[in-house]
Motif scaffolding. Structure first.
Motif, short mmCIF file in Angstrom:
data_model
loop_
_atom_site.label_atom_id
_atom_site.label_comp_id
_atom_site.label_asym_id
_atom_site.label_seq_id
_atom_site.Cartn_x
_atom_site.Cartn_y
_atom_site.Cartn_z
N MET A 53 0.91 -1.19 0.21
CA MET A 53 0.01 -0.18 0.03
C MET A 53 0.77 1.24 -0.03
O MET A 53 0.50 2.38 -0.66
CB MET A 53 -0.87 -0.10 1.26
N GLU A 54 2.12 1.09 0.53
CA GLU A 54 2.79 2.34 1.01
C GLU A 54 3.54 2.62 -0.60
O GLU A 54 3.51 3.89 -1.05
CB GLU A 54 3.97 2.12 2.00
N ALA A 55 3.88 1.44 -1.24
CA ALA A 55 4.25 1.75 -2.66
C ALA A 55 3.35 2.42 -3.36
O ALA A 55 3.61 3.50 -4.14
CB ALA A 55 4.73 0.30 -3.10
N MET A 56 2.08 2.12 -3.41
CA MET A 56 0.99 2.59 -4.17
C MET A 56 0.73 4.19 -3.66
O MET A 56 0.60 5.00 -4.66
CB MET A 56 -0.34 1.61 -4.31
N LYS A 57 0.90 4.29 -2.33
CA LYS A 57 0.74 5.65 -2.02
C LYS A 57 1.72 6.61 -2.43
O LYS A 57 1.32 7.74 -2.87
CB LYS A 57 0.69 5.74 -0.63
N ALA A 58 2.92 6.20 -2.63
CA ALA A 58 3.98 6.85 -3.25
C ALA A 58 3.85 7.23 -4.56
O ALA A 58 3.84 8.24 -5.09
CB ALA A 58 5.41 6.13 -2.97
N ILE A 59 3.37 6.25 -5.21
CA ILE A 59 2.98 6.37 -6.95
C ILE A 59 1.70 7.36 -6.98
O ILE A 59 1.69 8.23 -7.74
CB ILE A 59 2.51 5.05 -7.34
N GLY A 60 0.72 7.16 -5.91
CA GLY A 60 -0.45 8.14 -6.28
C GLY A 60 0.04 9.35 -5.64
O GLY A 60 -0.52 10.54 -6.41
N GLY A 61 0.83 9.51 -4.79
CA GLY A 61 1.27 10.93 -4.31
C GLY A 61 1.79 11.62 -5.48
O GLY A 61 1.74 12.97 -5.66
N SER A 62 2.93 10.79 -6.39
CA SER A 62 3.63 11.38 -7.44
C SER A 62 2.46 11.88 -8.43
O SER A 62 2.72 12.84 -8.91
CB SER A 62 4.39 10.53 -7.94
N MET A 63 1.48 11.07 -8.85
CA MET A 63 0.50 11.67 -9.83
C MET A 63 -0.18 12.70 -9.41
O MET A 63 -0.48 13.68 -10.22
CB MET A 63 -0.50 10.24 -9.95
N LYS A 64 -0.45 12.90 -8.04
CA LYS A 64 -0.97 14.00 -7.58
C LYS A 64 -0.05 15.26 -7.73
O LYS A 64 -0.69 16.41 -8.02
CB LYS A 64 -1.31 13.96 -6.12
N THR A 65 1.00 15.25 -7.34
CA THR A 65 1.93 16.28 -7.76
C THR A 65 1.85 16.73 -9.14
O THR A 65 1.79 17.96 -9.38
CB THR A 65 3.55 15.85 -7.57
N LEU A 66 2.07 15.80 -9.87
CA LEU A 66 2.10 16.10 -11.32
C LEU A 66 0.95 16.66 -11.89
O LEU A 66 0.53 17.68 -12.65
CB LEU A 66 2.39 14.75 -12.34
N ALA A 112 8.81 17.61 -10.72
CA ALA A 112 7.87 16.89 -11.72
C ALA A 112 8.74 15.56 -12.24
O ALA A 112 8.52 14.55 -12.27
CB ALA A 112 7.59 17.56 -12.94
N ASN A 113 10.13 15.89 -12.43
CA ASN A 113 10.80 14.82 -12.91
C ASN A 113 11.01 13.74 -11.73
O ASN A 113 10.98 12.60 -12.13
CB ASN A 113 12.20 15.37 -13.43
N ALA A 114 11.07 14.42 -10.68
CA ALA A 114 11.19 13.49 -9.50
C ALA A 114 10.03 12.43 -9.24
O ALA A 114 10.21 11.33 -8.97
CB ALA A 114 11.67 14.07 -7.98
N ALA A 115 8.87 13.26 -9.55
CA ALA A 115 7.57 12.53 -9.30
C ALA A 115 7.55 11.14 -10.30
O ALA A 115 7.08 10.27 -10.07
CB ALA A 115 6.57 13.51 -9.48
N VAL A 116 8.00 11.57 -11.76
CA VAL A 116 8.13 10.36 -12.58
C VAL A 116 9.04 9.53 -12.34
O VAL A 116 8.56 7.97 -12.31
CB VAL A 116 8.34 11.01 -13.78
N ALA A 117 10.16 9.78 -11.48
CA ALA A 117 11.13 8.60 -11.32
C ALA A 117 10.72 7.86 -10.22
O ALA A 117 10.88 6.56 -10.02
CB ALA A 117 12.37 9.40 -10.86
#
Ligand code: HEC
Length: 148
Positions: free
Chosen positions: A36-49, A64-69
């Protein structure tokens, strides 16, 4: 130099998000909490973008580039994190994952490929296409393997 900085930023984002999420309120199974934490990190990055794309958040190319990474990095851990068929009352993962394991892994790889395929973001105008490129891969997996 630049790549190193982006990678450093990306791991910083992961660490920050992971520690912020260490106390996932609902799940108690540590295996489930980790995925879930991995998915949250992914979700948080999409939110940033999407926040930057909509202008709700100031455009920052490094962020933005860090979020994609972060999406790519966490996406790469999905097969390992989900491999064990573990459950928890709070999980949103469907049993279909382990009945269609190869397809699930393929869908995680599609997300990683989409994120890795994003060219360096230098302007806000690029974000819409980036969201489209990555977003479809989230939906493709959630439609089949996540409770709605
Ligand atoms: C390979 C399949 C797959 C892909 C690709 C995928 N997800 Fe998920 N996601 C899941 C599953 C399964 C869950 C439920 C995990 C659980 O509850 O145990 C989930 C849960 C989530 C959650 C809820 C986390 C929580 O517990 O609070 C968010 C947010 C999320 N995904 C965002 C995304 C975003 C954004 C993308 C695309 C960038 C994405 N996911 C791509 C399978 C996937």
């Amino acid at each position: 130099m630049k790549t190193a900085r982006i990678l450093a930023l990306a791991s910083l984002v992961s660490i920050t998000m992971a520690s912020g999420l260490a106390a996932h309120e609902d799940a108690t199974n540590p295996v489930v909490i980790k995925r879930m934490e991995a998915m949250k990190a992914i979700g948080g990055s999409m939110k940033t973008l999407s926040g930057m794309a909509k202008g709700e958040m100031a455009f920052d190319a490094a962020k933005a580039n860090a979020a994609v990474a972060t999406i790519a990095e966490n996406g790469m851990t999905v097969p390992t994190l989900f491999e064990a068929n573990e459950t928890d009352p709070a999980t949103e993962a469907l049993p279909a994952i382990w009945e269609n394991w190869d397809d699930f892994v393929k869908k995680s790889e599609d997300m990683v490929m989409a994120a890795k395929g994003v060219a360096e973001i230098t302007e806000q105008g690029a974000l819409g296409a980036v969201l489209g490129q990555i977003g479809g891969t989230c939906k493709a997996c959630h439609d089949d393997y996540r409770k709605k």
